[in-house]
Design an enzyme around this catalytic site. Structure first.
Site, PDB file in Angstrom:
ATOM      1  N   CYS A   2       0.825  -1.208   0.000  1.00  0.00           N
ATOM      2  CA  CYS A   2       0.000   0.000   0.000  1.00  0.00           C
ATOM      3  C   CYS A   2       0.861   1.260   0.000  1.00  0.00           C
ATOM      4  O   CYS A   2       1.984   1.262   0.502  1.00  0.00           O
ATOM      5  CB  CYS A   2      -0.869   0.026   1.237  1.00  0.00           C
ATOM      6  SG  CYS A   2      -1.859  -1.452   1.420  1.00  0.00           S
ATOM      7  N   ARG A  27       5.358  -0.065  -6.074  1.00  0.00           N
ATOM      8  CA  ARG A  27       5.343  -0.881  -4.862  1.00  0.00           C
ATOM      9  C   ARG A  27       4.401  -2.083  -4.972  1.00  0.00           C
ATOM     10  O   ARG A  27       4.467  -2.987  -4.141  1.00  0.00           O
ATOM     11  CB  ARG A  27       4.924  -0.016  -3.665  1.00  0.00           C
ATOM     12  CG  ARG A  27       5.850   1.162  -3.434  1.00  0.00           C
ATOM     13  CD  ARG A  27       5.207   2.145  -2.493  1.00  0.00           C
ATOM     14  NE  ARG A  27       4.933   1.533  -1.211  1.00  0.00           N
ATOM     15  CZ  ARG A  27       5.772   1.542  -0.187  1.00  0.00           C
ATOM     16  NH1 ARG A  27       6.931   2.140  -0.299  1.00  0.00           N
ATOM     17  NH2 ARG A  27       5.447   0.964   0.941  1.00  0.00           N
ATOM     18  N   TRP A  74      -2.872  -2.794  -1.524  1.00  0.00           N
ATOM     19  CA  TRP A  74      -2.467  -4.169  -1.813  1.00  0.00           C
ATOM     20  C   TRP A  74      -3.272  -5.021  -0.825  1.00  0.00           C
ATOM     21  O   TRP A  74      -3.051  -4.959   0.383  1.00  0.00           O
ATOM     22  CB  TRP A  74      -0.963  -4.313  -1.578  1.00  0.00           C
ATOM     23  CG  TRP A  74      -0.390  -5.642  -1.972  1.00  0.00           C
ATOM     24  CD1 TRP A  74      -0.002  -6.035  -3.214  1.00  0.00           C
ATOM     25  CD2 TRP A  74      -0.111  -6.747  -1.100  1.00  0.00           C
ATOM     26  NE1 TRP A  74       0.498  -7.314  -3.169  1.00  0.00           N
ATOM     27  CE2 TRP A  74       0.440  -7.770  -1.889  1.00  0.00           C
ATOM     28  CE3 TRP A  74      -0.284  -6.978   0.269  1.00  0.00           C
ATOM     29  CZ2 TRP A  74       0.827  -9.002  -1.358  1.00  0.00           C
ATOM     30  CZ3 TRP A  74       0.108  -8.201   0.796  1.00  0.00           C
ATOM     31  CH2 TRP A  74       0.655  -9.194  -0.019  1.00  0.00           C
ATOM     32  N   ASN A 100      -1.920   2.276   5.839  1.00  0.00           N
ATOM     33  CA  ASN A 100      -0.996   1.186   5.492  1.00  0.00           C
ATOM     34  C   ASN A 100      -0.754   0.373   6.753  1.00  0.00           C
ATOM     35  O   ASN A 100      -0.609   0.956   7.832  1.00  0.00           O
ATOM     36  CB  ASN A 100       0.363   1.724   5.036  1.00  0.00           C
ATOM     37  CG  ASN A 100       0.317   2.353   3.666  1.00  0.00           C
ATOM     38  OD1 ASN A 100      -0.731   2.359   3.015  1.00  0.00           O
ATOM     39  ND2 ASN A 100       1.443   2.893   3.229  1.00  0.00           N
ATOM     40  N   GLY A 101      -0.660  -0.930   6.629  1.00  0.00           N
ATOM     41  CA  GLY A 101      -0.385  -1.765   7.805  1.00  0.00           C
ATOM     42  C   GLY A 101      -1.539  -2.715   8.056  1.00  0.00           C
ATOM     43  O   GLY A 101      -2.438  -2.874   7.217  1.00  0.00           O
ATOM     44  N   GLU A 481      18.477 -17.680  -6.050  1.00  0.00           N
ATOM     45  CA  GLU A 481      18.134 -16.351  -6.557  1.00  0.00           C
ATOM     46  C   GLU A 481      17.688 -16.427  -8.022  1.00  0.00           C
ATOM     47  O   GLU A 481      16.726 -15.767  -8.417  1.00  0.00           O
ATOM     48  CB  GLU A 481      19.338 -15.413  -6.376  1.00  0.00           C
ATOM     49  CG  GLU A 481      19.174 -14.021  -6.935  1.00  0.00           C
ATOM     50  CD  GLU A 481      18.018 -13.206  -6.345  1.00  0.00           C
ATOM     51  OE1 GLU A 481      17.408 -13.625  -5.347  1.00  0.00           O
ATOM     52  OE2 GLU A 481      17.715 -12.146  -6.925  1.00  0.00           O
ATOM     53  N   LYS A 485      14.059 -15.150  -9.217  1.00  0.00           N
ATOM     54  CA  LYS A 485      13.870 -14.128 -10.258  1.00  0.00           C
ATOM     55  C   LYS A 485      12.898 -14.639 -11.308  1.00  0.00           C
ATOM     56  O   LYS A 485      11.992 -13.943 -11.704  1.00  0.00           O
ATOM     57  CB  LYS A 485      15.197 -13.761 -10.944  1.00  0.00           C
ATOM     58  CG  LYS A 485      16.125 -12.807 -10.237  1.00  0.00           C
ATOM     59  CD  LYS A 485      15.645 -11.401 -10.052  1.00  0.00           C
ATOM     60  CE  LYS A 485      14.848 -11.257  -8.807  1.00  0.00           C
ATOM     61  NZ  LYS A 485      15.486 -11.033  -7.555  1.00  0.00           N
ATOM     62  N   GLU A 488       9.167 -15.156  -9.935  1.00  0.00           N
ATOM     63  CA  GLU A 488       8.389 -13.978  -9.536  1.00  0.00           C
ATOM     64  C   GLU A 488       7.968 -13.119 -10.730  1.00  0.00           C
ATOM     65  O   GLU A 488       6.921 -12.492 -10.682  1.00  0.00           O
ATOM     66  CB  GLU A 488       9.101 -13.149  -8.469  1.00  0.00           C
ATOM     67  CG  GLU A 488      10.369 -12.483  -8.881  1.00  0.00           C
ATOM     68  CD  GLU A 488      11.052 -11.757  -7.723  1.00  0.00           C
ATOM     69  OE1 GLU A 488      10.384 -11.373  -6.763  1.00  0.00           O
ATOM     70  OE2 GLU A 488      12.276 -11.560  -7.815  1.00  0.00           O
ATOM     71  N   HIS A 504      18.949 -36.955  -4.129  1.00  0.00           N
ATOM     72  CA  HIS A 504      18.192 -37.336  -2.931  1.00  0.00           C
ATOM     73  C   HIS A 504      16.697 -37.065  -3.101  1.00  0.00           C
ATOM     74  O   HIS A 504      15.959 -36.986  -2.125  1.00  0.00           O
ATOM     75  CB  HIS A 504      18.744 -36.598  -1.707  1.00  0.00           C
ATOM     76  CG  HIS A 504      20.174 -36.948  -1.434  1.00  0.00           C
ATOM     77  ND1 HIS A 504      20.542 -38.164  -0.911  1.00  0.00           N
ATOM     78  CD2 HIS A 504      21.329 -36.288  -1.688  1.00  0.00           C
ATOM     79  CE1 HIS A 504      21.866 -38.224  -0.823  1.00  0.00           C
ATOM     80  NE2 HIS A 504      22.364 -37.087  -1.291  1.00  0.00           N
ATOM     81  N   LYS A 603       6.884  -4.105  -3.687  1.00  0.00           N
ATOM     82  CA  LYS A 603       8.298  -3.760  -3.589  1.00  0.00           C
ATOM     83  C   LYS A 603       8.770  -3.782  -2.152  1.00  0.00           C
ATOM     84  O   LYS A 603       9.871  -4.192  -1.851  1.00  0.00           O
ATOM     85  CB  LYS A 603       8.524  -2.376  -4.218  1.00  0.00           C
ATOM     86  CG  LYS A 603       9.972  -1.944  -4.253  1.00  0.00           C
ATOM     87  CD  LYS A 603      10.778  -2.825  -5.188  1.00  0.00           C
ATOM     88  CE  LYS A 603      12.267  -2.609  -5.103  1.00  0.00           C
ATOM     89  NZ  LYS A 603      13.019  -3.757  -5.601  1.00  0.00           N
TER      90      LYS A 603
HETATM   91  C1  F6R Z   1      12.710 -10.412  -4.832  1.00  0.00           C
HETATM   92  C2  F6R Z   1      12.579  -9.347  -3.857  1.00  0.00           C
HETATM   93  C3  F6R Z   1      12.126  -9.706  -2.495  1.00  0.00           C
HETATM   94  C4  F6R Z   1      12.850  -8.850  -1.445  1.00  0.00           C
HETATM   95  C5  F6R Z   1      12.270  -9.127  -0.049  1.00  0.00           C
HETATM   96  C6  F6R Z   1      13.015  -8.353   1.023  1.00  0.00           C
HETATM   97  O1  F6R Z   1      13.169  -9.943  -6.063  1.00  0.00           O
HETATM   98  O2  F6R Z   1      12.808  -8.204  -4.159  1.00  0.00           O
HETATM   99  O3  F6R Z   1      12.276 -11.060  -2.238  1.00  0.00           O
HETATM  100  O4  F6R Z   1      14.212  -9.146  -1.494  1.00  0.00           O
HETATM  101  O5  F6R Z   1      10.919  -8.765  -0.010  1.00  0.00           O
HETATM  102  O6  F6R Z   1      12.954  -6.981   0.795  1.00  0.00           O
HETATM  103  P1  F6R Z   1      13.986  -5.983   1.445  1.00  0.00           P
HETATM  104  O7  F6R Z   1      15.313  -6.266   0.882  1.00  0.00           O
HETATM  105  O8  F6R Z   1      13.470  -4.625   1.077  1.00  0.00           O
HETATM  106  O9  F6R Z   1      13.941  -6.219   2.938  1.00  0.00           O
END
Ligand code: F6R
Length: 608
Positions: A2, A27, A74, A100-101, A481, A485, A488, A504, A603
């Site tokens: 949000c 975001r 969101w 927000n929250g 990772e 990527k 997502e 395994h 984000k």
């Molecule tokens: C994936 C991604 C998320 C963040 C996670 C932590 O591409 O961006 O997995 O890494 O939400 O976010 P931060 O680093 O802001 O604590």
């Protein structure tokens, strides 16, 4: 997640709020709305879906106002529809709120208010706040807000307006960020600097439990005891172009391309002319670091992957036991102290709710906190004893790319610095490691020239519905990772495994259709990795290898190869990450996915 924006002044309110919301859209959100007060009358408009739905709805209407609030939601409580979108208005429609929250005790409050005759329209937790404010309202909005928040359990950043006092806006926060933007004869509020930076660079960060009373030509901040406090105005140094696509199709692509520059910036910030590492703004005495016998890293998502690589680096160079935990797990575990340890929180946004909860829990148990954070002034930055900034600039694409590399770079420098403090490596060795890092930006530039080659591989495999990524040692987290990527942004199911673990169980998945991305750069376990690739080949898996330039023998087993320059094992994750990001990007583009704002993602994850 949000986003909140608010304005009091004489500019066109619809434009200020909608542009602000647009600048928060990175975001992640699924509905949006605004409320304004004009000539003593409160009006609100909201719509599910992306912002263009709201703005086309507003096109045929006249939106005016001298104060207003806006929100991108969101969904957490209740689906993403018009009723659940913010702003929420009180029963008598005189007060509007954006939030927000999460209010954890909203059901109890709702039941109580329903018994008193309140009628609720939405399924949200937020609506109870505006009903409470109305219940406590006599003739002063801030007093009503002060009383209402005493009933709340959970996290919130809220902005409230009422037609009864059209000249003011009241804001408060607990656990969710909120800032004031100070203008001339106008003032702004937002959950994120991005929304207001085209208008002002002078901001005040509200702290938990503070209340801000904002007027057009003044503002006042009170602490939780109702005492007026004076807070510093901070001047933001980056400008709004940092959040433009600058000709790239997507922010993600722009950010992948910026990676060499990010690493150069970090080196310029933390390495002096003599090649020595200096963390000037670390705020933590060397003595705190030199004496520890355990480092406890906690983070989420991509930042957690950076932490796993950080563990390898720290243990390798300084031989200090390093544990890595996912924040949402760590905070519910026993925090056992075994002497001198430091909790290291890694976060791009500095606002991740689980990571914040961990550092608060750890601080309550007297652990010192050192954070690796990108956003200066964020909650994690402000609440940590020490900080190492990632210096990756604004990262707008929801999928983290350039900040991941920035985290790896700062972790690499930290591991050298830390090992030197503990007399574990010589000055020569440290200088050699720094010198090798300096070559990495150029190496990444070489990898970026392979774009067309990587796009071809993406074309070949983009219709696959699942992928496996494997790596060993320091590059097992790189496999995690790579898989994150891809999943997502393309919605293809992908998992990462340590290559030795395949036999395994996961090897059962391999058939002639499954693409397996194998990280097989030069390392201590290279030979073992090649044997693992042979096992995959024997089951007819499609093998895409990330290999070191000059490795000819790998051609015998690979269907496709992306070569990266030869570096030490410690630096290899920085190079390996780039083709994995590019592969995920091209696959997602081919599948017509929303690369910068993938579905369901945010984000900055500000709810636990
Ligand atoms: C994936 C991604 C998320 C963040 C996670 C932590 O591409 O961006 O997995 O890494 O939400 O976010 P931060 O680093 O802001 O604590």
């Amino acid at each position: 997640m949000c986003g909140i924006v608010g304005y009091i002044g004489s500019k066109d309110i619809e434009t200020v709020l909608l542009v602000g919301l647009e600048r928060l859209s990175y975001r992640g959100y699924d509905s949006a709305g605004i409320a304004t007060i004009f000539k003593g009358e409160l009006s609100s408009w909201k719509k599910p879906g992306k912002l263009h739905v709201l703005s086309s709805h507003l096109k045929n209407l006249t939106v005016k106002g001298t104060s207003g609030i806006g929100h991108t939601r969101w969904a957490t409580h209740g689906e993403a529809n018009e009723v659940n979108a913010h702003p929420h208005v009180s029963q008598r429609k005189k007060i509007a709120i954006v939030h927000n929250g999460i209010i954890e005790n909203f059901l109890d409050i709702k039941k109580k208010l329903e018994r008193e005759g309140h009628i609720f329209r939405s399924q949200t937790d937020t609506e109870v706040i505006v009903h409470l404010i109305e219940r406590y309202y006599q003739d002063n909005l801030e007093e009503a807000v002060e009383k209402a928040v005493l009933d709340l359990k959970g996290t919130y950043a809220i902005a409230v307006i009422t037609e009864k006092e059209p000249e003011k806006m009241v804001v408060t926060r607990k656990g969710s960020p909120l800032i004031l933007g100070i203008g001339k004869d106008e003032n702004y509020i937002s959950s994120d600097i991005n929304a207001i930076i085209p208008h002002t660079k002078d901001v005040i960060y509200l702290d938990d439990n503070e209340i801000g009373i904002i007027k057009r030509d003044s503002y006042q901040i009170k602490n939780k005891n109702g005492v007026i406090v004076t807070k510093d105005i901070e001047h933001i140094t980056w400008d709004s172009e940092a959040v433009e696509k600058s000709g790239y199709d997507h922010f993600m692509l722009k950010e992948i391309t910026e990676q060499p520059a990010v690493i150069r910036t970090i080196i310029s910030k933390y390495v002096n002319e003599k090649g020595q590492i200096q963390f000037k703004d670390i705020r933590m005495p060397n003595s705190d670091l030199a004496e520890i016998n355990r480092l406890i890293i906690q983070a989420c998502g991509t930042s957690w992957h950076a932490g796993l690589i950080g563990k390898f680096l720290v243990e390798q160079t300084s031989r200090v036991l390093t544990e890595v935990d996912i924040s949402s797990e760590f905070r519910y575990k026993q925090m056992i102290s075994q002497g001198k340890e430091i909790v290291a929180a890694i976060s791009q946004s500095g606002e991740t709710a689980d990571t914040i909860a961990c550092i608060r829990e750890a601080k309550s148990k007297f652990f010192k906190i050192l954070s690796f954070v990108n956003v200066k002034g964020s909650t994690i930055d402000r609440e940590s004893d020490g900080v190492i900034y990632s210096h990756s600039g604004r990262e707008i694409g929801v999928a983290s790319t350039k900040n991941f590399l920035a985290q790896l770079t700062t972790m690499y420098l930290f591991s050298i610095y830390f090992a030197q403090l503990r007399w574990m490596i010589s000055e020569e060795k440290a200088a050699e490691m720094v010198a090798e890092l300096k070559k990495v930006p150029e190496y990444i530039e070489t990898i970026l020239t392979k774009d067309a080659e990587i796009e071809k591989i993406a074309e070949k495999y983009h219709k696959s519905r699942e992928f496996i990524f494997v790596g060993r040692g320091i590059n097992f987290p790189s496999a995690l990772e790579g898989a994150l990527k891809l999943k997502e942004i393309s919605y293809i199911h992908a998992t990462g495994y340590p290559a030795g673990e395949l036999k395994h169980g996961p090897i059962a998945l391999i058939d002639d259709k499954l693409p397996v991305v194998c990280i097989a750069t030069q390392s201590a376990t290279y030979e073992k990795m090649v044997s693992n690739i042979q096992e995959i080949k024997a089951r007819k898996g499609k093998i895409i290898v990330i290999a070191t330039e000059g490795d000819e023998s790998i051609k015998e087993v690979a269907d496709d190869i992306i070569y990266v320059p030869n570096v030490s094992e410690e630096l290899s994750p920085l190079l390996v990450a780039v083709p994995l990001q590019m592969l995920a990007y091209h696959i997602a583009v081919k599948l017509d996915c929303d690369v910068d704002q993938p579905r369901n993602l945010a984000k900055s994850v500000t709810v636990e």
